[in-house]
Design a protein around this motif. Sequence first.
Motif, PDB file in Angstrom:
ATOM      1  N   ARG A 128       0.830  -1.213   0.000  1.00  0.00           N
ATOM      2  CA  ARG A 128       0.000   0.000   0.000  1.00  0.00           C
ATOM      3  C   ARG A 128       0.863   1.261   0.000  1.00  0.00           C
ATOM      4  NH1 ARG A 128      -5.135  -1.274   0.339  1.00  0.00           N
ATOM      5  NH2 ARG A 128      -5.711  -3.311   1.143  1.00  0.00           N
ATOM      6  N   GLY A 131      -0.978   4.475  -0.530  1.00  0.00           N
ATOM      7  CA  GLY A 131      -2.112   4.769   0.355  1.00  0.00           C
ATOM      8  C   GLY A 131      -3.431   4.893  -0.381  1.00  0.00           C
ATOM      9  N   ASN A 132      -4.176   5.947  -0.047  1.00  0.00           N
ATOM     10  CA  ASN A 132      -5.498   6.169  -0.618  1.00  0.00           C
ATOM     11  C   ASN A 132      -5.447   6.750  -2.025  1.00  0.00           C
ATOM     12  OD1 ASN A 132      -6.962   5.301   1.559  1.00  0.00           O
ATOM     13  ND2 ASN A 132      -7.034   7.320   2.531  1.00  0.00           N
ATOM     14  N   ARG A 158      -9.368  -7.459 -13.499  1.00  0.00           N
ATOM     15  CA  ARG A 158      -9.910  -6.597 -12.449  1.00  0.00           C
ATOM     16  C   ARG A 158      -9.078  -5.336 -12.284  1.00  0.00           C
ATOM     17  NH1 ARG A 158     -11.698  -8.623  -6.435  1.00  0.00           N
ATOM     18  NH2 ARG A 158     -12.800  -6.719  -5.912  1.00  0.00           N
ATOM     19  N   ALA A 161     -10.132  -3.131 -15.007  1.00  0.00           N
ATOM     20  CA  ALA A 161     -11.499  -2.634 -14.757  1.00  0.00           C
ATOM     21  C   ALA A 161     -11.501  -1.602 -13.627  1.00  0.00           C
ATOM     22  CB  ALA A 161     -12.431  -3.802 -14.424  1.00  0.00           C
ATOM     23  N   TRP A 165     -13.447   2.242 -13.728  1.00  0.00           N
ATOM     24  CA  TRP A 165     -14.786   2.489 -13.161  1.00  0.00           C
ATOM     25  C   TRP A 165     -14.814   2.025 -11.721  1.00  0.00           C
ATOM     26  CZ3 TRP A 165     -19.104  -0.065 -11.091  1.00  0.00           C
ATOM     27  CH2 TRP A 165     -20.250   0.745 -11.000  1.00  0.00           C
ATOM     28  N   PRO A 166     -15.546   2.722 -10.828  1.00  0.00           N
ATOM     29  CA  PRO A 166     -16.427   3.886 -11.055  1.00  0.00           C
ATOM     30  C   PRO A 166     -15.698   5.221 -11.175  1.00  0.00           C
ATOM     31  CG  PRO A 166     -16.554   3.156  -8.766  1.00  0.00           C
ATOM     32  CD  PRO A 166     -15.654   2.190  -9.461  1.00  0.00           C
ATOM     33  N   ASP A 324     -18.949  10.911 -11.826  1.00  0.00           N
ATOM     34  CA  ASP A 324     -18.375  10.133 -10.741  1.00  0.00           C
ATOM     35  C   ASP A 324     -18.800  10.724  -9.403  1.00  0.00           C
ATOM     36  OD1 ASP A 324     -16.456  12.232 -10.046  1.00  0.00           O
ATOM     37  OD2 ASP A 324     -15.432  11.664 -11.885  1.00  0.00           O
ATOM     38  N   SER A 325     -18.149  10.290  -8.330  1.00  0.00           N
ATOM     39  CA  SER A 325     -18.603  10.697  -7.001  1.00  0.00           C
ATOM     40  C   SER A 325     -17.823  11.885  -6.454  1.00  0.00           C
ATOM     41  CB  SER A 325     -18.506   9.501  -6.056  1.00  0.00           C
ATOM     42  OG  SER A 325     -17.192   8.993  -6.045  1.00  0.00           O
ATOM     43  N   ARG A 326     -17.074  12.580  -7.307  1.00  0.00           N
ATOM     44  CA  ARG A 326     -16.364  13.759  -6.817  1.00  0.00           C
ATOM     45  C   ARG A 326     -17.240  15.006  -6.958  1.00  0.00           C
ATOM     46  NH1 ARG A 326     -10.800  13.178  -9.849  1.00  0.00           N
ATOM     47  NH2 ARG A 326     -12.293  13.170 -11.541  1.00  0.00           N
ATOM     48  N   TRP A 327     -16.960  15.976  -6.150  1.00  0.00           N
ATOM     49  CA  TRP A 327     -17.785  17.195  -6.123  1.00  0.00           C
ATOM     50  C   TRP A 327     -16.918  18.383  -6.547  1.00  0.00           C
ATOM     51  CZ3 TRP A 327     -22.315  17.833  -2.322  1.00  0.00           C
ATOM     52  CH2 TRP A 327     -22.966  16.606  -2.106  1.00  0.00           C
TER      53      TRP A 327
ATOM     54  N   TRP B 165     -23.328   6.033  -2.592  1.00  0.00           N
ATOM     55  CA  TRP B 165     -22.929   5.767  -3.974  1.00  0.00           C
ATOM     56  C   TRP B 165     -21.510   6.219  -4.209  1.00  0.00           C
ATOM     57  CZ3 TRP B 165     -21.422   8.271  -8.567  1.00  0.00           C
ATOM     58  CH2 TRP B 165     -21.482   7.457  -9.703  1.00  0.00           C
ATOM     59  N   TRP B 327     -16.081  -7.699  -6.874  1.00  0.00           N
ATOM     60  CA  TRP B 327     -16.140  -8.930  -7.670  1.00  0.00           C
ATOM     61  C   TRP B 327     -16.442 -10.101  -6.742  1.00  0.00           C
ATOM     62  CZ3 TRP B 327     -12.922  -9.570 -12.637  1.00  0.00           C
ATOM     63  CH2 TRP B 327     -12.787  -8.341 -13.311  1.00  0.00           C
TER      64      TRP B 327
END
Lengths: 581, 581
Positions: A128, A131-132, A158, A161, A165-166, A324-327, B165, B327
């Motif tokens: 890791r 990290g994030n 995977r 993939a 996404w997402p 996507d899920s960003r603002w 989400w 998955w």
Amino acid sequence: MSDAADIGLLNLRWAQTLVDALAAAGLRDVVLSPGSRSSPLALAFLRQPAIRCQVILDERSAAFCALGMAKATRQPAALLCTSGSAPTNWFPALIEADLGAVPLLLLSADRPPELLGWGANQTIDQQRLFGNHVRAFSAPPLPASAFSTAYLQRLAARAIADSRWPLPGPVHLNLAFREPLLPAGDLLATHAVAACPAAISVAAPLLLPEPQAIADTLAEISARPGLIVCGGADYPPGFADAVSALAAQLDCPIFAEALSNLRFGAHDRSRLCVRYEGFLRPASSLAAARPAWLLRFGAFPLTRRLQDWLRAAAPAVQVVITADSRWPDPQHAASRLIQADPAQTCRALLAGGGKPAPADWRASFAQAEGAAEAVASAAFEVCAHAAETSKIFEGTLIPALLESLPAGHRVFCGNSLAIRDLDAFSGSGDKPLRFFANRGASGIDGNLSTALGIASDGPCVALVGDLTAQHDLGALAATGGRDMVVVVLNNGGGGIFDYLPVAALPEFERAWLTPQSIDLVAAAQSFGVVGERVRSLVEFRVSVERALRRGGATLIEVPIDRQASVARRREFWQRGAAAPV
Amino acid sequence: MSDAADIGLLNLRWAQTLVDALAAAGLRDVVLSPGSRSSPLALAFLRQPAIRCQVILDERSAAFCALGMAKATRQPAALLCTSGSAPTNWFPALIEADLGAVPLLLLSADRPPELLGWGANQTIDQQRLFGNHVRAFSAPPLPASAFSTAYLQRLAARAIADSRWPLPGPVHLNLAFREPLLPAGDLLATHAVAACPAAISVAAPLLLPEPQAIADTLAEISARPGLIVCGGADYPPGFADAVSALAAQLDCPIFAEALSNLRFGAHDRSRLCVRYEGFLRPASSLAAARPAWLLRFGAFPLTRRLQDWLRAAAPAVQVVITADSRWPDPQHAASRLIQADPAQTCRALLAGGGKPAPADWRASFAQAEGAAEAVASAAFEVCAHAAETSKIFEGTLIPALLESLPAGHRVFCGNSLAIRDLDAFSGSGDKPLRFFANRGASGIDGNLSTALGIASDGPCVALVGDLTAQHDLGALAATGGRDMVVVVLNNGGGGIFDYLPVAALPEFERAWLTPQSIDLVAAAQSFGVVGERVRSLVEFRVSVERALRRGGATLIEVPIDRQASVARRREFWQRGAAAPV
């Protein structure tokens, strides 16, 4: 315990299974940096005909190059390097891939777990490591005699993939190998593999807007004055037509940034505004115009002027559309967030049959845009044939550069002042051009290497400042046969700081402006890249056209007189803002 | 520096702004654990009429309770606790929320940054405390005089949206406050707030399947023998009808796990198989049946028998449909992954007009299902009226329990042996029942607290083993007025291990079986919960019916003779498998 010969063969077979599966999953490009621990994977890549391999010594440059390739091809690109500090050089590029939502596959070779923490050479904790900042991390077990082909195939699929996404971005696989890394004996002809069919197909969803959100949005915007703002983004196919049709139905202007890639092309550009940097200045009547609504697509706007104008418009309904899920809302002013495909959202709004804004609304923007366009054209005509150095000004150089490019050409724009100048001065036109920049984290690092990656997909012009060029000069060592013209706007340091309050400090020159004494032309030549310095717009155009004809890599240094440029800008904007609207 | 009075008032206003925005974003439930540092937020929650507050002392229990509430209501539930070790007690529940995809909002109070690392009381590093196990982490600045309402409102809306989400799960906000935590003076009447309209609306997308993947799937499955496997999941509305219609068109069986929630309800259940645990045994002809294709929805199957049967079917086309980016394929056997809404995917496949499988294919499953059903009914009839303790057997107790519940009742099933027994013995029926379990990480921790959370939404029966009950006995201290019947199958320890090879070890009883000496009935009574012990199925039914009529919380201990249960199972399965097919 397997004997040594077994381990080497196992490593290679394991690596080939993984690489073969990456090819089957659609991977077409890898950038390798040389090293020992990565040898099984390097050989597997080099012998996989479906994947193009490039070799770049410096892992930082390699990573930005892969970033550029992924941007240009819209497909994940892979990186491979050895263990130790090597993968840490990827960090700046993968941060850009993370924030810029660019699919990237990071393959770091590693030593086996029993060596970590026991003083073994080139051994760091790579678990890791980022990290994030990566979408996914996986550290599969060491190659062993009973390894599962089915697992490796799906691990590869995977990883690809997950990079798409997402939220597109970097994915990190840390791959440990025991010695001997390769089988002994003649590897010349053996172990070449052909592409095999994918063990698994992966289909990401279509992201349709939630119908109630579309209905609510239409109720807020129909028949009211508003505008569409398209920031930088790699929009899906069909977006240009869909957003143009929506603007036509609502009869509203579209503020389109250069990086929206809406400014150039054959689509309906009749409602585009690309001169707002001029006509939103205080002297203009539109500076005080207040829309009732805004539809925003793509990144938050680039320039302070447009940002400030949006801030003043904040009571307006502000609908942000993002897949996507960003603002993208640093002003915290959005009143609605629609998470959906932007082109599908335009089509859904269009199908809702919104009514046009009052007639005078768009007319005032069209008039301002036309007036600003006239000022720009006049300035261009005055300068186009002037020979004096002092007359080189970004406001005319950029249109000259774009004019010289053939249809379909790629333009990478460096950060800091260059991208703002591109946004202010690009104009627009029928000829399709494709613009790129690293606006995820907006660094001046790795810009030339990114352009190099884009040039792997077809001819590319890079427009960068002098500090940006120097920061990544090593990229010029890896141009290979690529057609890339690097235009360096040399204003003697960090020209962007001239426009900020720090310019008044006594420490300004030393710690902000940081003028460099490097001879960029000579540096380019030392890497075998053609280097030229131009003294006028006429010379510049000749130099660019010659470089495009010649092919290969050229660096063109354009000296900019900072004081003169600042003065020319003021004059330019004053004339634009004062134009009758 | 603000003076002390200002800080307390600021803390409360800031907390009220955040909590008000959470209410506006749709939050309806919070579980508070008492503490000092969290006081501004606790008071803000207690004075926000749109949010129901529950107070549970033990943060671990509180977190599992919130998990259960979120599962039952399908809406995010929030947690609030003080600084220090308090939030670390949330870890087991949030791991379950992470893997189980349950929306949860974690609000940890914190001390200001200048105290961290300087020996201040109850001060630990709470930044990114839960690492990658949360969907998002945010640590907004300390309340200050110029705090931005617009920012806090969108922070709240975003936390809720991020918990939903693209992958539902826990979101962590770490919220630091300086002392004094609250304003001085009388807070009795002041500062109560009403719910305000949301500053921002957020709409997540509809996830439609990629059309080519649908066409390719149909080409693979049409007119060929296959089956649909529905694992545990909280499927979207309409899924039961859509998947039943698809099975009708393809004329294929649906293997539906208890946690799929397809076994009970008024939808078309004519193609359901729920007795596969019996008819896939080696003696059955269907154990050797090989489908040409599998469509898999939801979690990977629960029982070893179905898993093994799927493994044997591995050359089959295996299409996995999932609405997120995970998955569910630990056998690495999927040949196609369709990332899309499961109900929409069924409808898209249905619209493609696939042809039915050969006629004898489904008939053989229908016959086996019918035969196994007949064996189960016969066993039930034999036992239903027997009074001896030794006759209590999970295979008859579970149908008896489900039969006694009113329509719409909630059933939480504990992990380990209980959930496998539910899957094997639940049967199916027209009466709607809703099943829950913690199958994300499948722990025996927090099970009663989770059931407690579910019971906050309406009456709930929990079916758990004795170790599971003991692990979370403290939950019984917080039953409040909830209608919850806890049925404890007391087989004297870890009965599931009887079925594993460790049962033959001399150390088995001490370290695996771990029989406990706790008196569960007395323990329940010590918490003010009605406790009963039953000795026969007849007594059990009477006890359950009485508990349901009475309302409130009841614990019913059912002693199970392990040896007898093992023997009864063997006999049951032999008869089921030997039934003519």
